[in-house]
Design a protein around this motif. Structure first.
Motif, short mmCIF file in Angstrom:
data_model
loop_
_atom_site.label_atom_id
_atom_site.label_comp_id
_atom_site.label_asym_id
_atom_site.label_seq_id
_atom_site.Cartn_x
_atom_site.Cartn_y
_atom_site.Cartn_z
N ASN A 60 43.74 -17.31 -13.53
CA ASN A 60 42.71 -18.17 -12.95
C ASN A 60 41.57 -18.40 -13.95
O ASN A 60 41.10 -19.53 -14.12
CB ASN A 60 42.15 -17.56 -11.66
N ILE A 107 36.90 -23.21 -7.24
CA ILE A 107 38.02 -23.34 -6.30
C ILE A 107 38.06 -22.07 -5.46
O ILE A 107 38.02 -20.97 -6.02
CB ILE A 107 39.36 -23.51 -7.04
N PRO A 108 38.08 -22.18 -4.12
CA PRO A 108 38.15 -23.39 -3.31
C PRO A 108 36.88 -24.24 -3.44
O PRO A 108 35.78 -23.70 -3.56
CB PRO A 108 38.31 -22.86 -1.88
N ILE A 109 37.07 -25.54 -3.40
CA ILE A 109 35.94 -26.46 -3.50
C ILE A 109 35.19 -26.46 -2.18
O ILE A 109 35.79 -26.64 -1.11
CB ILE A 109 36.44 -27.88 -3.83
N ILE A 123 40.64 -33.03 -1.16
CA ILE A 123 40.31 -31.73 -1.74
C ILE A 123 41.43 -30.73 -1.49
O ILE A 123 41.85 -29.98 -2.39
CB ILE A 123 38.98 -31.21 -1.17
N GLU A 127 43.76 -28.81 -4.33
CA GLU A 127 43.87 -27.36 -4.42
C GLU A 127 45.33 -26.90 -4.34
O GLU A 127 45.72 -25.94 -5.02
CB GLU A 127 43.04 -26.70 -3.32
N ASP A 128 46.13 -27.60 -3.54
CA ASP A 128 47.55 -27.26 -3.45
C ASP A 128 48.27 -27.55 -4.76
O ASP A 128 49.13 -26.77 -5.20
CB ASP A 128 48.22 -28.03 -2.31
N SER A 130 46.93 -27.60 -7.72
CA SER A 130 46.36 -26.87 -8.85
C SER A 130 47.04 -25.52 -9.09
O SER A 130 46.88 -24.92 -10.15
CB SER A 130 44.87 -26.62 -8.63
N THR A 135 40.42 -17.35 -6.25
CA THR A 135 39.23 -18.17 -6.47
C THR A 135 38.98 -18.34 -7.97
O THR A 135 39.41 -17.53 -8.79
CB THR A 135 37.98 -17.54 -5.82
#
Length: 456
Positions: A60, A107-109, A123, A127-128, A130, A135
């Motif tokens: 991450n 992330i999460p935004i 959004i 996120e899915d 990415s 986080t």
């Protein structure tokens, strides 16, 4: 016979008791082994899960680094576009695009109730796609301060220019109007250390007890000695500094710092002092003097000939003044900064301004409104693991091609006119010279590169 049978029966009874004890002992041992095995299994599982969490947290954080590099590539394209298209500079400045590039990202935004369902779905879809599990927090800021210890390096002029340089130095010292770049940086470093020590003494009794007698000037002299060639640095403090290094059994590098951690190699700097100012300096490449952040003392050192009235007018224009009803006007480009000093308030002659800026550019110190060196802090978390990555990302300035000496061009023009020849060629050379000068005042950025990484 009876007595023999009874004795045999007793022996049989005793054997059966021993068997029960053996079975019980075996069960107890197996129970302990099973418990130990179960504990080890659970412990190994936890360890494996922790390693998996740590690996994911690291991924991450590294994703945050890749994000920052992508953003800075866009920043570089925008910077170079502004250099090519001067008309755009009236609409948007480099500081504006820097503010956009350095917006925090996570992330999460975060979502708010004011967002529409379409925005929230976009959004969630991002996120899915990415593939970020856990986080991610990314903080990117520009290092526009020009406190680079490598700029303290004293460089003696080459032999063929020694006489002219010495004459220039003597005239400058006699007039008291300008300082060499390393002298400018020395004064700036001293100012920073004095302010930092003063604040720390006020806030910490322990620091005041141990470091109240510190002399920032001597500390900066040691920095100059450390980064300068041994034969290039020749100041009265040299003998005392050399004695300190001999007593400590340490050899000065006499070369530029490559990492910030090399500051701990300074004989006269305690670790606590280094820790205090470590995050306030940078040792990477070109230093940028941000004209929207320059202080009064720094401006006075940069242009000592500026009067107090001119200095006051400068900061009223840039920062505004409520009493006079003047609105703050940040500089969009370096040209705005020059126009104010040489035109609006007439604080300095344009030719003298160009000369000073050229001296600093030769020492890798440039005037600007946007940064080219950025500090990234990327924090990735997953489960109970956290991985922090700190990186310094530099966008190198594109080297400029050698240009013809403008004085040589002027000489050609004069010679041509004296011979009575048509000076069309001279006019063309003048135009080309002006174009070259305009090109030399532009700074194009190359692709971003990571120059230092620290992990925690």
């Amino acid at each position: 016979m009876k007595s023999k049978n009874s004795t045999f029966n007793i022996i049989l009874k005793n054997n059966s008791g021993i068997a029960i004890i053996m079975v019980t002992t075996a069960v107890a041992i197996l129970t302990v082994l099973l418990a130990q095995f179960t504990y080890e299994t659970k412990l190994n599982k936890i360890r494996i899960e922790h390693q998996v969490d740590k690996a994911q947290a690291k991924l991450n954080a590294e994703a945050g680094l890749q994000y920052a590099l992508s953003i800075l590539k866009v920043y570089r394209e925008a910077w170079n576009k502004l250099e090519d298209n001067t008309s755009l500079q009236n609409t948007i400045s480099k500081s504006d695009i820097e503010a956009i590039a350095t917006q925090p990202f996570m992330i999460p935004i975060p979502t708010t109730g004011e967002m529409s369902a379409l925005q929230k779905n976009a959004i969630a879809e991002f996120e899915d796609e990415s593939f970020i599990q856990g986080t991610l927090s990314v903080s990117l800021k520009s290092i526009t301060g020009f406190l680079n210890p490598n700029t303290l390096r004293v460089i003696k002029p080459i032999n063929q220019n020694a006489n002219s340089s010495s004459q220039s130095n003597s005239s400058q010292q006699g007039s008291g109007q300008s300082l060499k770049p390393h002298e400018f940086m020395e004064k700036t470093f001293i100012e920073m250390l004095e302010k930092t020590f003063r604040e720390e003494i006020e806030n910490s009794e322990t620091f005041a007890l141990h470091y109240s007698n510190l002399d920032p000037r001597l500390l900066v002299k040691e920095l100059k000695y450390y980064v300068s060639g041994e034969n290039d640095y020749d100041e009265p403090e040299k003998a005392d500094i050399q004695r300190t290094y001999q007593n400590e059994g340490i050899e000065a590098k006499h070369a530029a710092f490559e990492t910030t951690d090399e500051l701990y190699s300074l004989a006269g700097w305690d670790d606590e002092i280094v820790n205090l100012i470590k995050d306030r300096i940078s040792i990477h490449n070109v230093s940028v003097i941000n004209v929207n952040e320059i202080t009064l003392n720094q401006l006075k050192v940069l242009f000592p000939e500026m009067s107090d009235v001119a200095l006051e007018e400068f900061f009223k224009y840039r920062d505004g003044d409520e009493e006079s009803g003047i609105t703050a006007t940040p500089f969009k480009t370096e040209k705005d900064f020059k126009a104010l000093l040489t035109g609006r308030i007439g604080a300095i002659d344009a030719s003298e301004y160009d000369k000073r800026i050229k001296e600093f550019a030769d020492a890798d110190i440039v005037i600007g409104t946007g940064g080219k060196l950025f500090k990234l802090e990327s924090i990735g978390t997953y489960g109970n693991s956290t991985y922090k990555l700190t990186a310094f990302i530099d966008l190198p300035i594109k080297p400029q091609s050698p240009s013809t000496n403008s004085q040589g061009q002027t000489g050609s023009l004069n010679q041509g006119s004296n011979n009575g020849q048509v000076n069309n060629q001279g006019t063309n050379q003048t135009t080309q010279g002006q174009q070259q000068q305009n090109e030399e005042s532009k700074y194009y950025l190359l692709r971003p590169r990571v120059v230092e990484i620290r992990t925690y």
